[in-house]
Design an enzyme around this catalytic site. Structure first.
Site, PDB file in Angstrom:
ATOM      1  CB  SER A 180     -10.477   5.550  -1.329  1.00 38.68           C
ATOM      2  OG  SER A 180      -9.368   4.698  -1.197  1.00 38.68           O
ATOM      3  N   GLY A 221     -15.251   3.345   4.144  1.00 42.97           N
ATOM      4  CA  GLY A 221     -13.912   3.882   3.889  1.00 42.97           C
ATOM      5  C   GLY A 221     -13.320   3.448   2.559  1.00 42.97           C
ATOM      6  CG  HIS A 273      -8.663  -2.979  -2.209  1.00 46.21           C
ATOM      7  ND1 HIS A 273      -9.601  -2.307  -2.952  1.00 46.21           N
ATOM      8  CD2 HIS A 273      -8.422  -2.224  -1.111  1.00 46.21           C
ATOM      9  CE1 HIS A 273      -9.908  -1.178  -2.337  1.00 46.21           C
ATOM     10  NE2 HIS A 273      -9.219  -1.101  -1.205  1.00 46.21           N
ATOM     11  CG  LEU A 274      -8.947  -9.459   1.297  1.00 42.29           C
ATOM     12  CD1 LEU A 274      -9.847  -9.411   0.067  1.00 42.29           C
ATOM     13  CD2 LEU A 274      -8.399 -10.863   1.502  1.00 42.29           C
ATOM     14  CG  HIS A 275      -6.795  -2.562   3.325  1.00 48.52           C
ATOM     15  ND1 HIS A 275      -6.029  -1.454   3.040  1.00 48.52           N
ATOM     16  CD2 HIS A 275      -8.019  -2.319   2.802  1.00 48.52           C
ATOM     17  CE1 HIS A 275      -6.767  -0.569   2.374  1.00 48.52           C
ATOM     18  NE2 HIS A 275      -7.977  -1.069   2.219  1.00 48.52           N
ATOM     19  CG  ASN A 301     -11.812  -0.113   4.229  1.00 44.47           C
ATOM     20  OD1 ASN A 301     -12.113  -0.506   5.349  1.00 44.47           O
ATOM     21  ND2 ASN A 301     -10.633   0.387   3.946  1.00 44.47           N
ATOM     22  CG  ASP A 324      -2.067   1.006   1.057  1.00 40.68           C
ATOM     23  OD1 ASP A 324      -3.231   0.569   0.998  1.00 40.68           O
ATOM     24  OD2 ASP A 324      -1.798   2.224   0.996  1.00 40.68           O
ATOM     25  CB  ILE A 325       0.911   4.139  -2.304  1.00 37.64           C
ATOM     26  CG1 ILE A 325       2.046   4.944  -2.902  1.00 37.64           C
ATOM     27  CG2 ILE A 325      -0.329   4.978  -2.094  1.00 37.64           C
ATOM     28  CD1 ILE A 325       1.783   5.405  -4.331  1.00 37.64           C
TER      29      ILE A 325
HETATM   30  P1  AMP Z   1      -9.659   1.579   0.296  1.00 41.19           P
HETATM   31  O1  AMP Z   1      -9.671   2.930   0.943  1.00 41.19           O
HETATM   32  O2  AMP Z   1     -10.077   0.462   1.188  1.00 41.19           O
HETATM   33  O3  AMP Z   1     -10.420   1.604  -1.027  1.00 41.19           O
HETATM   34  O4  AMP Z   1      -8.161   1.286  -0.025  1.00 41.19           O
HETATM   35  C1  AMP Z   1      -7.480   1.794  -1.119  1.00 41.19           C
HETATM   36  C2  AMP Z   1      -6.023   1.714  -0.781  1.00 41.19           C
HETATM   37  O5  AMP Z   1      -5.277   1.805  -1.971  1.00 41.19           O
HETATM   38  C3  AMP Z   1      -5.542   2.843   0.143  1.00 41.19           C
HETATM   39  O6  AMP Z   1      -5.011   2.273   1.327  1.00 41.19           O
HETATM   40  C4  AMP Z   1      -4.470   3.544  -0.684  1.00 41.19           C
HETATM   41  O7  AMP Z   1      -3.386   3.968   0.084  1.00 41.19           O
HETATM   42  C5  AMP Z   1      -4.082   2.462  -1.682  1.00 41.19           C
HETATM   43  N1  AMP Z   1      -3.556   2.957  -2.936  1.00 41.19           N
HETATM   44  C6  AMP Z   1      -4.085   3.899  -3.742  1.00 41.19           C
HETATM   45  N2  AMP Z   1      -3.319   4.072  -4.829  1.00 41.19           N
HETATM   46  C7  AMP Z   1      -2.287   3.199  -4.715  1.00 41.19           C
HETATM   47  C8  AMP Z   1      -1.155   2.901  -5.512  1.00 41.19           C
HETATM   48  N3  AMP Z   1      -0.930   3.535  -6.674  1.00 41.19           N
HETATM   49  N4  AMP Z   1      -0.284   1.953  -5.088  1.00 41.19           N
HETATM   50  C9  AMP Z   1      -0.514   1.309  -3.925  1.00 41.19           C
HETATM   51  N5  AMP Z   1      -1.563   1.548  -3.128  1.00 41.19           N
HETATM   52  C10 AMP Z   1      -2.437   2.485  -3.501  1.00 41.19           C
END
Ligand code: AMP
Length: 112
Positions: free
Chosen positions: A93, A91, A98-100, A85, A29-30
């Site tokens: 975005s 939450g 995707h799984l965190h 999320n 995760d970035i």
């Molecule tokens: P969510 O808020 O659950 O939809 O998670 C989206 C996640 O994607 C967030 O934790 C961001 O930090 C991550 N994210 C967004 N763009 C990138 C990217 N280019 N590379 C890696 N992670 C990303």
């Protein structure tokens, strides 16, 4: 329009890839929220868990098992957390499931 994760899967934008197979990709995760924070993303576009179909059960199971495998490989022996999320209040975005996978510190509960 392709999501950022589709662009990563298609190598249109870079990411730190941890794992990949025919079903999913895992990247760092970035904006890490823990010392270890990875995302496990299906290659099939499922917008969010609320949109998953019964026919996606194999993909969904695979994502969990890969998350577990990565957690073991990354030595998250003290514990880890897997989060999905869903929707604005959840939450979410990026509208691509995707799984965190978070670990490397004591995670608090309940989440914010
Ligand atoms: P969510 O808020 O659950 O939809 O998670 C989206 C996640 O994607 C967030 O934790 C961001 O930090 C991550 N994210 C967004 N763009 C990138 C990217 N280019 N590379 C890696 N992670 C990303």
């Amino acid at each position: 329009m392709a999501t950022i994760f589709e662009k990563i899967i298609n190598r249109e934008i870079p990411a730190e890839i941890i794992y990949e197979d025919e079903v999913c990709i895992s990247i760092k995760d970035i904006q890490a929220q823990a010392p270890f924070h990875a995302l496990i993303i299906p290659k099939k576009l499922i917008s969010r868990i609320a949109e998953a179909k019964d026919t996606d059960s194999q993909i969904l199971g695979h994502l969990l098992l890969i998350a577990k495998k990565i957690a073991i490989e990354k030595n998250l022996d003290e514990g880890f957390r897997i989060v999905i999320n869903n929707g604005p209040n959840g939450g979410e975005s990026v509208p691509h499931l995707h799984l965190h996978l978070l670990g490397g510190r004591k995670l608090t509960w309940p989440p914010g």
